[in-house]
Design a protein around this motif. Structure first.
Motif, PDB file in Angstrom:
ATOM      1  N   PRO A 117       0.415  -1.065   0.006  1.00  0.00           N
ATOM      2  CA  PRO A 117      -0.006  -0.410   0.000  1.00  0.00           C
ATOM      3  C   PRO A 117       0.872   1.255   0.108  1.00  0.00           C
ATOM      4  O   PRO A 117       2.186   1.187   0.208  1.00  0.00           O
ATOM      5  N   ARG A 118      -0.073   2.207  -0.654  1.00  0.00           N
ATOM      6  CA  ARG A 118       0.923   3.300  -0.477  1.00  0.00           C
ATOM      7  C   ARG A 118       1.357   4.256   1.012  1.00  0.00           C
ATOM      8  O   ARG A 118       0.233   3.721   1.673  1.00  0.00           O
ATOM      9  N   PHE A 119       2.055   4.755   1.046  1.00  0.00           N
ATOM     10  CA  PHE A 119       2.346   4.850   2.461  1.00  0.00           C
ATOM     11  C   PHE A 119       2.781   3.697   3.379  1.00  0.00           C
ATOM     12  O   PHE A 119       2.807   4.340   4.406  1.00  0.00           O
ATOM     13  N   SER A 120       3.040   2.903   2.993  1.00  0.00           N
ATOM     14  CA  SER A 120       3.139   1.252   3.841  1.00  0.00           C
ATOM     15  C   SER A 120       4.409   1.117   3.698  1.00  0.00           C
ATOM     16  O   SER A 120       5.095   0.991   2.703  1.00  0.00           O
ATOM     17  N   ASP A 121       5.063   0.384   4.437  1.00  0.00           N
ATOM     18  CA  ASP A 121       6.583  -0.169   4.495  1.00  0.00           C
ATOM     19  C   ASP A 121       5.542  -1.963   4.087  1.00  0.00           C
ATOM     20  O   ASP A 121       6.422  -2.889   4.408  1.00  0.00           O
ATOM     21  N   THR A 122       4.606  -2.306   4.721  1.00  0.00           N
ATOM     22  CA  THR A 122       3.956  -3.579   4.574  1.00  0.00           C
ATOM     23  C   THR A 122       3.872  -3.895   3.335  1.00  0.00           C
ATOM     24  O   THR A 122       2.859  -4.098   2.324  1.00  0.00           O
ATOM     25  N   TYR A 123       4.659  -5.467   2.652  1.00  0.00           N
ATOM     26  CA  TYR A 123       4.539  -5.851   1.777  1.00  0.00           C
ATOM     27  C   TYR A 123       3.530  -7.483   1.783  1.00  0.00           C
ATOM     28  O   TYR A 123       3.611  -7.941   2.891  1.00  0.00           O
ATOM     29  N   THR A 124       2.131  -7.686   1.614  1.00  0.00           N
ATOM     30  CA  THR A 124       1.344  -8.658   1.743  1.00  0.00           C
ATOM     31  C   THR A 124       1.899 -10.037   0.545  1.00  0.00           C
ATOM     32  O   THR A 124       0.994  -9.567  -0.751  1.00  0.00           O
ATOM     33  N   LEU A 125       1.660 -10.568   0.098  1.00  0.00           N
ATOM     34  CA  LEU A 125       2.216 -11.742  -0.610  1.00  0.00           C
ATOM     35  C   LEU A 125       1.381 -13.023  -0.709  1.00  0.00           C
ATOM     36  O   LEU A 125       1.225 -13.029   0.456  1.00  0.00           O
ATOM     37  N   SER A 126       0.465 -13.413  -1.293  1.00  0.00           N
ATOM     38  CA  SER A 126      -0.697 -14.576  -1.022  1.00  0.00           C
ATOM     39  C   SER A 126      -0.739 -15.377  -2.387  1.00  0.00           C
ATOM     40  O   SER A 126       0.153 -14.786  -3.337  1.00  0.00           O
TER      41      SER A 126
END
Length: 181
Positions: A117-126
């Motif tokens: 997400p924009r302005f986030s450092d959280t990467y989600t991989l599915s």
């Protein structure tokens, strides 16, 4: 100077590290997505490019429609319905579609999706089944982690850590419980 192929391979990897601009989330996501594709295909999955080709064709059609909308003879309030029709297509977060593994009993491939997400450092991989209604479809799995766990301060991807996390995610999806690889 001659070296054996093992040394030259590691020297090449060390001299060409994968680097991203840490101030650009698109650069980070692109590098991680590219690495995920490498990891999945290295496990024996073959990429299914049919959907990518369809997306390219739809992209060309959308560009043509946008050109028509730009030069459409009516102005805004009167061409509202036409403009709404032009923006109905939404792309999902899928980065890779695969065929089933050769020689496996599974009749469906994988869909690998990612989000940063924009302005986030959280990467989600599915990881999910390419055909969720298939009898051999398994429950989707996902990994959510800060990208700071995989990059150095200089923006170099620590590939060993990232590969370990992605391989574990794929193992979780396939039900593979091999500890040592």
């Amino acid at each position: 100077m001659t070296t054996n192929s093992g040394e030259s391979g590691s020297a090449t990897k060390a001299s060409n590290p994968k680097k991203a601009n840490l101030m650009d989330p698109h650069s980070i996501k692109h590098l991680l997505d590219e690495s995920v594709s490498d990891i999945v295909t290295s496990r024996g999955y073959t990429e299914d490019v049919r959907l990518s080709n369809i997306r390219l064709l739809l992209g060309i059609i959308i560009i043509a429609i946008a050109l028509v909308a730009q030069f459409y003879p009516k102005k805004f309030p009167h061409n509202r319905d036409f403009l709404i029709g032009c923006i109905l297509l939404k792309e999902k977060n899928a980065i890779l579609f695969t065929y089933p593994l050769a020689g496996s009993f599974n009749s469906t491939g994988l869909v690998v999706s990612s989000k940063l997400p924009r302005f986030s450092d959280t990467y989600t991989l599915s990881v999910a089944s390419a055909d969720p209604k298939s009898v051999s479809a398994k429950k989707p799995v996902q990994l959510t982690k800060s990208v700071t766990q995989w990059f150095t301060r200089d923006g170099i991807l620590v590939e060993g850590l990232f590969w370990k996390d992605v391989n574990k995610l794929i193992d979780d999806y396939t039900g593979d419980s091999r500890k040592n690889k």
